[in-house]
Enzyme design. Sequence first.
Site: not given
Length: 465
Positions: A82, A155, A179
């Site tokens: 990420k 997210s 998330s």
Amino acid sequence: MSDGDPCYASVADLCRDFGSRALSPVDVARAHLERIDRLNPMLHAYLAVLADTAMAEARHAEEEIGRGEHRGPLHGVPVAVKDLCFTRGIPTTAGMAIRRDCRPDYDATVVSRLRQAGAVLLGKLHLCEAAGPEYHRDFPAVVNPWSASHWSGASSSGSAVAAVAGLCTASLGTDTGGSIRTPCTMNGATGLKPTWGRVSVHGVFAMAPSLDTVGPIARSAQDAGHVLRAIAGADANDPTALQAEVPDYVADPPSVHAVRVGFDPEGALGGVEADVAQVVREALATVAHLGADVREVSLPPTMPLAADWGTYVGTEAAVVHEQTFPSHAAEYGQFMREILQGGHAVSGIQMARIERERRVFAGKLAALFDDVDLLVIPVLPLANLTLDRLKQLLFNPETLPDLLRFTGPFNFSGNPTITLPGGFDSYGAPIGFQFVGRHLAEPLLITAGRAFQGATDWHRRRPPI
């Protein structure tokens, strides 16, 4: 290997085939990069693809394995992280236009540990702005590969989409209020939110530091276990990282025999839509059939903390963003701007009340684990979460807590959870559920996940792309 497709091979399959020379890390990395080149323009899972360095890492892994210098299960395995995770010399945007050109001069600890394990880093994965639930207007939204009209999750959506679409073997996400878990349930991925502090957050752009966790997203609990072992553990650069020993998370046979599984019919299914409730009930039936001791329990109320999540996160996030907010407020999207403005207005008394509620909830939950080993709950109470429906819920202070009631409270308490695919709704969209464990119960969560996935095939379903 899954159907002969290296882009859907498991960590164990790749480890075996690399060792026997049945597969080459270079060929597997190339296959992933070709798939990314074909699908990412449609899915937007990656913000940055590191093709040249990935191929160099794959060649290095192949040479090492060929010399008998095998580092472990992730050696040569294609992964992605990420874009909150710092990567030396490579932009780390946190999904924020204001950070588009931010190039850290060091790797996050989790990135360093993946490199030490010999993993091949394919790129940086897309996320919502500053780890919130809304994409910044300057970036394209991540697309759910099952249905472009449905939400791709919060997210860590790029991390979940990349895993289920075969754009990496496994990925890293972060979780402050759901998330990791919501993208996994929306996309049919397996995700583990570890115990708070189990994984170092050094070099990971924060949302709310006392709630943030970093964890693996993959296509199976076993793969998630391999990744967790590589990234977990104490870190001299992160004083909040736990000192507890890191076990082999896939060493035990997959079983839930005699495991005490708690279930609260009202707390887990009250106000939950029928498709979600059906998935949870079927998951319970599966674990009972596998020999689990399913017991009725009473969950401590989750809605009070879910309702306070935005206030608490906004206050901690205001500290994280103090150099750019409110001075650059116009460059933020609506959700982050509003949550940060709210954080600046919170009183110490409000925070003290939430802290008290947090400790009460955590204490009641810890007491509950005297009688059970795992809890089964949904991830989201809703099915058929289309983008249009989400917009109506996200910016409504009366409905947002409902989206958080099975996720956010476990960030407050710090308990680990694993999200597993459990079925589909009436519209063909995936639905997952959670096992929740006591602190540092990741070995049991992964073992239970492996047992469930040994008896079902939901995690093997592929999106129609």
